[in-house]
Design a protein around this motif. Structure first.
Motif, PDB file in Angstrom:
ATOM      1  N   ASP A   1       2.027 -12.453  -5.044  1.00 60.30           N
ATOM      2  CA  ASP A   1       2.829 -12.612  -3.828  1.00 60.30           C
ATOM      3  C   ASP A   1       1.942 -12.722  -2.587  1.00 60.30           C
ATOM      4  O   ASP A   1       2.247 -13.462  -1.648  1.00 60.30           O
ATOM      5  CB  ASP A   1       3.798 -11.431  -3.680  1.00 60.30           C
ATOM      6  N   ILE A   2       0.832 -11.973  -2.581  1.00 58.05           N
ATOM      7  CA  ILE A   2      -0.100 -12.044  -1.448  1.00 58.05           C
ATOM      8  C   ILE A   2      -0.732 -13.432  -1.372  1.00 58.05           C
ATOM      9  O   ILE A   2      -0.844 -14.026  -0.290  1.00 58.05           O
ATOM     10  CB  ILE A   2      -1.184 -10.956  -1.573  1.00 58.05           C
ATOM     11  N   LYS A   3      -1.136 -13.974  -2.528  1.00 57.79           N
ATOM     12  CA  LYS A   3      -1.717 -15.321  -2.552  1.00 57.79           C
ATOM     13  C   LYS A   3      -0.718 -16.348  -2.025  1.00 57.79           C
ATOM     14  O   LYS A   3      -1.078 -17.267  -1.284  1.00 57.79           O
ATOM     15  CB  LYS A   3      -2.133 -15.678  -3.980  1.00 57.79           C
ATOM     16  N   GLY A   4       0.556 -16.189  -2.425  1.00 58.25           N
ATOM     17  CA  GLY A   4       1.590 -17.111  -1.951  1.00 58.25           C
ATOM     18  C   GLY A   4       1.757 -17.045  -0.451  1.00 58.25           C
ATOM     19  O   GLY A   4       1.918 -18.080   0.224  1.00 58.25           O
ATOM     20  N   ARG A   5       1.709 -15.841   0.101  1.00 56.75           N
ATOM     21  CA  ARG A   5       1.843 -15.688   1.557  1.00 56.75           C
ATOM     22  C   ARG A   5       0.638 -16.250   2.300  1.00 56.75           C
ATOM     23  O   ARG A   5       0.782 -16.841   3.368  1.00 56.75           O
ATOM     24  CB  ARG A   5       2.059 -14.211   1.903  1.00 56.75           C
ATOM     25  N   ILE A   6      -0.552 -16.060   1.731  1.00 51.96           N
ATOM     26  CA  ILE A   6      -1.751 -16.633   2.361  1.00 51.96           C
ATOM     27  C   ILE A   6      -1.637 -18.153   2.397  1.00 51.96           C
ATOM     28  O   ILE A   6      -1.934 -18.797   3.412  1.00 51.96           O
ATOM     29  CB  ILE A   6      -3.014 -16.196   1.597  1.00 51.96           C
ATOM     30  N   GLU A   7      -1.176 -18.728   1.279  1.00 50.85           N
ATOM     31  CA  GLU A   7      -1.038 -20.187   1.217  1.00 50.85           C
ATOM     32  C   GLU A   7       0.005 -20.687   2.219  1.00 50.85           C
ATOM     33  O   GLU A   7      -0.237 -21.645   2.960  1.00 50.85           O
ATOM     34  CB  GLU A   7      -0.656 -20.618  -0.202  1.00 50.85           C
ATOM     35  N   ARG A   8       1.159 -20.021   2.252  1.00 53.78           N
ATOM     36  CA  ARG A   8       2.229 -20.477   3.141  1.00 53.78           C
ATOM     37  C   ARG A   8       1.886 -20.250   4.600  1.00 53.78           C
ATOM     38  O   ARG A   8       2.073 -21.134   5.445  1.00 53.78           O
ATOM     39  CB  ARG A   8       3.535 -19.750   2.795  1.00 53.78           C
ATOM     40  N   GLN A   9       1.384 -19.043   4.918  1.00 55.71           N
ATOM     41  CA  GLN A   9       1.267 -18.651   6.319  1.00 55.71           C
ATOM     42  C   GLN A   9      -0.060 -19.026   6.964  1.00 55.71           C
ATOM     43  O   GLN A   9      -0.100 -19.345   8.155  1.00 55.71           O
ATOM     44  CB  GLN A   9       1.490 -17.141   6.431  1.00 55.71           C
ATOM     45  N   LEU A  10      -1.163 -19.015   6.192  1.00 55.92           N
ATOM     46  CA  LEU A  10      -2.473 -19.293   6.764  1.00 55.92           C
ATOM     47  C   LEU A  10      -2.965 -20.706   6.481  1.00 55.92           C
ATOM     48  O   LEU A  10      -3.578 -21.337   7.344  1.00 55.92           O
ATOM     49  CB  LEU A  10      -3.503 -18.273   6.252  1.00 55.92           C
ATOM     50  N   ILE A  11      -2.709 -21.202   5.260  1.00 53.21           N
ATOM     51  CA  ILE A  11      -3.227 -22.517   4.885  1.00 53.21           C
ATOM     52  C   ILE A  11      -2.280 -23.628   5.328  1.00 53.21           C
ATOM     53  O   ILE A  11      -2.674 -24.566   6.031  1.00 53.21           O
ATOM     54  CB  ILE A  11      -3.451 -22.604   3.364  1.00 53.21           C
ATOM     55  N   LEU A  12      -1.019 -23.540   4.925  1.00 52.74           N
ATOM     56  CA  LEU A  12      -0.044 -24.588   5.252  1.00 52.74           C
ATOM     57  C   LEU A  12       0.705 -24.303   6.546  1.00 52.74           C
ATOM     58  O   LEU A  12       1.428 -25.175   7.031  1.00 52.74           O
ATOM     59  CB  LEU A  12       0.963 -24.739   4.101  1.00 52.74           C
TER      60      LEU A  12
ATOM     61  N   ILE B   1       0.845  -1.204   0.000  1.00 51.86           N
ATOM     62  CA  ILE B   1       0.000   0.000   0.000  1.00 51.86           C
ATOM     63  C   ILE B   1       0.876   1.248   0.000  1.00 51.86           C
ATOM     64  O   ILE B   1       0.633   2.212  -0.743  1.00 51.86           O
ATOM     65  CB  ILE B   1      -0.945  -0.005   1.219  1.00 51.86           C
ATOM     66  N   ARG B   2       1.906   1.225   0.825  1.00 51.89           N
ATOM     67  CA  ARG B   2       2.809   2.372   0.919  1.00 51.89           C
ATOM     68  C   ARG B   2       3.516   2.621  -0.410  1.00 51.89           C
ATOM     69  O   ARG B   2       3.803   3.770  -0.771  1.00 51.89           O
ATOM     70  CB  ARG B   2       3.830   2.118   2.031  1.00 51.89           C
ATOM     71  N   ASN B   3       3.785   1.543  -1.149  1.00 46.99           N
ATOM     72  CA  ASN B   3       4.454   1.681  -2.445  1.00 46.99           C
ATOM     73  C   ASN B   3       3.474   1.797  -3.610  1.00 46.99           C
ATOM     74  O   ASN B   3       3.888   1.745  -4.770  1.00 46.99           O
ATOM     75  CB  ASN B   3       5.382   0.484  -2.679  1.00 46.99           C
ATOM     76  N   ARG B   4       2.171   1.900  -3.286  1.00 52.85           N
ATOM     77  CA  ARG B   4       1.131   2.086  -4.292  1.00 52.85           C
ATOM     78  C   ARG B   4       1.151   0.988  -5.354  1.00 52.85           C
ATOM     79  O   ARG B   4       1.014   1.249  -6.553  1.00 52.85           O
ATOM     80  CB  ARG B   4       1.267   3.460  -4.958  1.00 52.85           C
ATOM     81  N   SER B   5       1.307  -0.249  -4.914  1.00 50.00           N
ATOM     82  CA  SER B   5       1.376  -1.366  -5.863  1.00 50.00           C
ATOM     83  C   SER B   5       0.490  -2.534  -5.441  1.00 50.00           C
ATOM     84  O   SER B   5       0.646  -3.642  -5.939  1.00 50.00           O
ATOM     85  CB  SER B   5       2.832  -1.843  -5.993  1.00 50.00           C
ATOM     86  N   LEU B   6      -0.471  -2.274  -4.541  1.00 49.37           N
ATOM     87  CA  LEU B   6      -1.258  -3.350  -3.951  1.00 49.37           C
ATOM     88  C   LEU B   6      -1.989  -4.180  -4.996  1.00 49.37           C
ATOM     89  O   LEU B   6      -2.084  -5.402  -4.863  1.00 49.37           O
ATOM     90  CB  LEU B   6      -2.261  -2.768  -2.946  1.00 49.37           C
ATOM     91  N   PHE B   7      -2.501  -3.546  -6.036  1.00 45.09           N
ATOM     92  CA  PHE B   7      -3.354  -4.256  -6.987  1.00 45.09           C
ATOM     93  C   PHE B   7      -2.624  -4.653  -8.277  1.00 45.09           C
ATOM     94  O   PHE B   7      -3.275  -5.015  -9.259  1.00 45.09           O
ATOM     95  CB  PHE B   7      -4.588  -3.410  -7.322  1.00 45.09           C
ATOM     96  N   SER B   8      -1.313  -4.581  -8.275  1.00 46.19           N
ATOM     97  CA  SER B   8      -0.569  -5.075  -9.434  1.00 46.19           C
ATOM     98  C   SER B   8      -0.597  -6.593  -9.441  1.00 46.19           C
ATOM     99  O   SER B   8      -0.740  -7.238  -8.399  1.00 46.19           O
ATOM    100  CB  SER B   8       0.873  -4.569  -9.400  1.00 46.19           C
ATOM    101  N   ASN B   9      -0.465  -7.191 -10.623  1.00 49.20           N
ATOM    102  CA  ASN B   9      -0.537  -8.654 -10.740  1.00 49.20           C
ATOM    103  C   ASN B   9       0.552  -9.337  -9.916  1.00 49.20           C
ATOM    104  O   ASN B   9       0.308 -10.366  -9.272  1.00 49.20           O
ATOM    105  CB  ASN B   9      -0.421  -9.069 -12.213  1.00 49.20           C
ATOM    106  N   ALA B  10       1.756  -8.776  -9.926  1.00 43.94           N
ATOM    107  CA  ALA B  10       2.864  -9.386  -9.200  1.00 43.94           C
ATOM    108  C   ALA B  10       2.609  -9.375  -7.694  1.00 43.94           C
ATOM    109  O   ALA B  10       2.840 -10.372  -6.993  1.00 43.94           O
ATOM    110  CB  ALA B  10       4.168  -8.662  -9.523  1.00 43.94           C
TER     111      ALA B  10
END
Length: 240
Positions: free
Chosen positions: A201-212, A188-197
């Motif tokens: 990366d957010i999906k990857g963190r959700i999978e690693r940190q919340l799911i697995l 958010i601070r870097n104004r890039s929250l909704f970029s594809n990359a």
């Protein structure tokens, strides 16, 4: 646990309705196959192999050539003949796939659906090719392995020690901080929250940190026995 039940009953089905991902359906199908008889499993494998051979010989240039060279007919690629057809196919090596890569060895689907990750070595560089379908199958297989190990597809905790053979450390090479909350604030601070990359990366963190619930440790460096033990012992203590 209530949280796990909500993830399995609500979150995962919602993900499948709103995205291209089908990993949870694949996991459930793979798990249900285990209740089949041996004959039914062999029939299922033959059907999948027939689908794979048909797709490859119809859409991948390399395997179109193999189909012509081996004089494969339509009946050779059906489920009843697929297993015996394997013995007629030429053995492929790393050189086979590096020659004409990627156009000759991948199907001509949308190029943006493929992701290429390469190691940074100067000799024998490793390139991993993945797409949504492959990623879904890998995720489904991981949940199936966890189910066999822990009797639940959603583990209480997991730990991963990546190999030291390449610089791709399970998505941890991006610029932002690893903790999910800090990463979202950083984006958010870097104004890039909704970029594809960033969304990836957010999906990857959700999978690693919340799911697995995965903790990723640095790779072990090659070393003699004494120095290797010095690296391994703290890891073993952490696992215990």
């Amino acid at each position: 646990m209530i949280a796990d039940a909500l993830i399995k009953k609500i979150a995962f089905p919602l993900v499948e309705k709103t995205t291209q991902s089908r990993f949870w359906s694949l996991y459930r199908k793979s798990y249900s196959i285990q209740s089949l008889s041996e004959a039914e499993i062999i029939e299922f494998q033959a059907n999948k192999l027939g689908e794979l051979l048909s797709h490859a010989t119809d859409s991948v240039p390399l395997w179109k050539d193999v189909k012509h060279q081996c004089n494969l007919q339509k009946e050779d690629l059906c489920s009843q003949s697929a297993l015996s057809t394997l013995g007629r196919l030429p053995i492929t090596t790393k050189t086979t796939y590096s020659r004409g890569f990627p156009d000759q060895v991948t199907s001509p689907s949308k190029k943006e659906s493929y992701q290429y990750l390469s190691s940074s070595g100067t000799t024998d560089r490793m390139t991993v090719v993945t797409n949504f379908r492959k990623r879904d199958h890998l995720r489904a297989a991981e949940h199936l392995a966890i189910m066999h190990a822990m009797q639940t597809p959603l583990p209480p905790k997991t730990l991963d020690i990546p190999p030291s053979s390449c610089n791709i450390v399970c998505g941890l090479a991006d610029a932002g901080p690893e903790p999910l909350g800090k990463f979202i604030f950083w984006s958010i601070r870097n104004r890039s929250l909704f970029s594809n990359a960033i969304l990836s990366d957010i999906k990857g963190r959700i999978e690693r940190q919340l799911i697995l619930k995965r903790r990723i440790l640095p790779p072990l460096d090659p070393a003699d026995w004494q120095n290797l033990c010095e690296q391994i012992d703290p890891y073993i203590d952490l696992i215990v």
